[in-house]
Design a protein around this motif. Sequence first.
Motif, short mmCIF file in Angstrom:
data_model
loop_
_atom_site.label_atom_id
_atom_site.label_comp_id
_atom_site.label_asym_id
_atom_site.label_seq_id
_atom_site.Cartn_x
_atom_site.Cartn_y
_atom_site.Cartn_z
N ASP A 1 9.00 13.79 -12.38
CA ASP A 1 10.45 13.91 -12.18
C ASP A 1 11.11 12.58 -11.84
OD1 ASP A 1 10.32 16.61 -12.71
OD2 ASP A 1 10.15 17.16 -10.59
N SER A 2 10.35 11.67 -11.21
CA SER A 2 10.92 10.40 -10.79
C SER A 2 9.83 9.34 -10.70
CB SER A 2 11.59 10.54 -9.41
OG SER A 2 10.60 10.79 -8.42
N ALA A 3 10.25 8.09 -10.63
CA ALA A 3 9.29 6.99 -10.45
C ALA A 3 8.59 7.13 -9.10
CB ALA A 3 10.00 5.65 -10.56
N THR A 4 9.28 7.64 -8.10
CA THR A 4 8.68 7.84 -6.78
C THR A 4 7.56 8.88 -6.85
OG1 THR A 4 10.76 7.26 -5.71
CG2 THR A 4 9.16 8.46 -4.38
N SER A 5 7.80 9.97 -7.58
CA SER A 5 6.76 10.99 -7.75
C SER A 5 5.57 10.43 -8.51
CB SER A 5 7.31 12.20 -8.51
OG SER A 5 8.31 12.83 -7.77
N ALA A 6 5.83 9.62 -9.53
CA ALA A 6 4.75 9.00 -10.31
C ALA A 6 3.94 8.06 -9.43
CB ALA A 6 5.32 8.26 -11.51
N LYS A 7 4.61 7.26 -8.63
CA LYS A 7 3.93 6.29 -7.76
C LYS A 7 2.97 6.99 -6.80
CE LYS A 7 4.83 2.89 -4.19
NZ LYS A 7 5.83 2.42 -3.24
N ALA A 8 3.34 8.19 -6.34
CA ALA A 8 2.49 8.93 -5.41
C ALA A 8 1.16 9.34 -6.04
CB ALA A 8 3.24 10.17 -4.91
N LYS A 9 1.06 9.34 -7.37
CA LYS A 9 -0.17 9.73 -8.05
C LYS A 9 -1.17 8.59 -8.19
CE LYS A 9 1.25 13.87 -8.58
NZ LYS A 9 0.68 14.92 -7.77
N ILE A 10 -0.73 7.36 -7.89
CA ILE A 10 -1.61 6.19 -8.03
C ILE A 10 -2.42 6.04 -6.75
CG2 ILE A 10 -1.70 3.71 -8.48
CD1 ILE A 10 -0.46 5.44 -10.76
N ASN A 11 -3.73 6.00 -6.89
CA ASN A 11 -4.63 5.90 -5.74
C ASN A 11 -4.89 4.44 -5.40
OD1 ASN A 11 -6.31 6.67 -3.68
ND2 ASN A 11 -8.05 7.12 -5.01
N TYR A 12 -3.81 3.70 -5.11
CA TYR A 12 -3.91 2.28 -4.76
C TYR A 12 -4.61 2.16 -3.41
CZ TYR A 12 -2.49 -2.59 -4.20
OH TYR A 12 -2.48 -3.95 -4.04
N GLN A 13 -5.67 1.35 -3.35
CA GLN A 13 -6.47 1.23 -2.15
C GLN A 13 -6.11 -0.04 -1.37
OE1 GLN A 13 -8.88 3.52 -1.02
NE2 GLN A 13 -7.77 4.69 -2.58
N PRO A 14 -5.74 0.11 -0.11
CA PRO A 14 -5.46 -1.08 0.71
C PRO A 14 -6.77 -1.79 1.05
CG PRO A 14 -5.33 0.89 2.06
CD PRO A 14 -5.56 1.35 0.63
N ILE A 15 -6.65 -3.04 1.42
CA ILE A 15 -7.81 -3.82 1.86
C ILE A 15 -8.07 -3.54 3.33
CG2 ILE A 15 -8.61 -6.19 2.33
CD1 ILE A 15 -8.62 -5.53 -0.64
N ASN A 16 -9.32 -3.30 3.68
CA ASN A 16 -9.73 -3.15 5.07
C ASN A 16 -10.12 -4.55 5.56
OD1 ASN A 16 -10.94 -2.72 7.53
ND2 ASN A 16 -12.34 -1.12 6.81
N GLU A 17 -9.20 -5.21 6.22
CA GLU A 17 -9.42 -6.60 6.65
C GLU A 17 -10.63 -6.76 7.58
OE1 GLU A 17 -7.91 -9.21 5.42
OE2 GLU A 17 -6.40 -8.14 4.28
N GLY A 18 -11.05 -5.69 8.25
CA GLY A 18 -12.20 -5.76 9.14
C GLY A 18 -13.52 -5.61 8.42
N ALA A 19 -13.48 -5.35 7.13
CA ALA A 19 -14.71 -5.14 6.35
C ALA A 19 -15.37 -6.48 6.04
CB ALA A 19 -14.38 -4.40 5.07
N LYS A 20 -16.62 -6.40 5.65
CA LYS A 20 -17.40 -7.59 5.28
C LYS A 20 -16.84 -8.20 4.00
CE LYS A 20 -21.96 -8.80 3.56
NZ LYS A 20 -23.22 -8.25 3.09
#
Length: 190
Positions: free
Chosen positions: A60-79
């Motif tokens: 229905d909207s670009a906002t709804s489409a964006k919610a379907k993307i499984n973008y993964q943030p970086i875990n800065e505390g990770a190795k």
Amino acid sequence: MNLMLPEDVLVGEGYLTATTASSKNNYEVNFYVTNVPIPVNDSTLHDAHPYMIVNGTRYDSATSAKAKINYQPINEGAKKVDLGNDITGYQDAGAGSIFLTWHEGRWSFSMRNLNSEAGSAKMIDLAKEIVAKLENQLLPAPQKFGAGMFDMNSEGAAANSFIWQEEEVVYEVYTVDPLLLVDTVTDQMK
């Protein structure tokens, strides 16, 4: 919506066929490799396992489409892991699995494997191969974000995927072979 399909689906030996489905706001093509020629949309394919799945969905909207993307943030505390070409991956573990995440442009990439030394080494080697390929091959430019996901413990077409957004449309490509997936989405999607 623009129909995005690979120009060529590399199959090695065998015959390429497909099943297709579409509606006003969605299309899906399931590609199969068979030992004998089978017509597209043949009923014998409905119980087969696809080699590659390509689909597009209008929301229905670009906002709804964006919610379907499984973008993964970086875990800065990770190795931190050097993946080559000035790309740093971040490795973390939990619940019997090991995870590796990195970003390139507006794309996030995430991998999962069994939590073991061998699993970690295989995952890092695969990530380095993908990073090296992406030095010379371009992924589609997503409107906001795209996500590449690689599950080294899963079988079937859904084990590896690229998902990206263009306005209110989300495109998805799934296949078993992660390097074939990179080659298909970078060079073949038109």
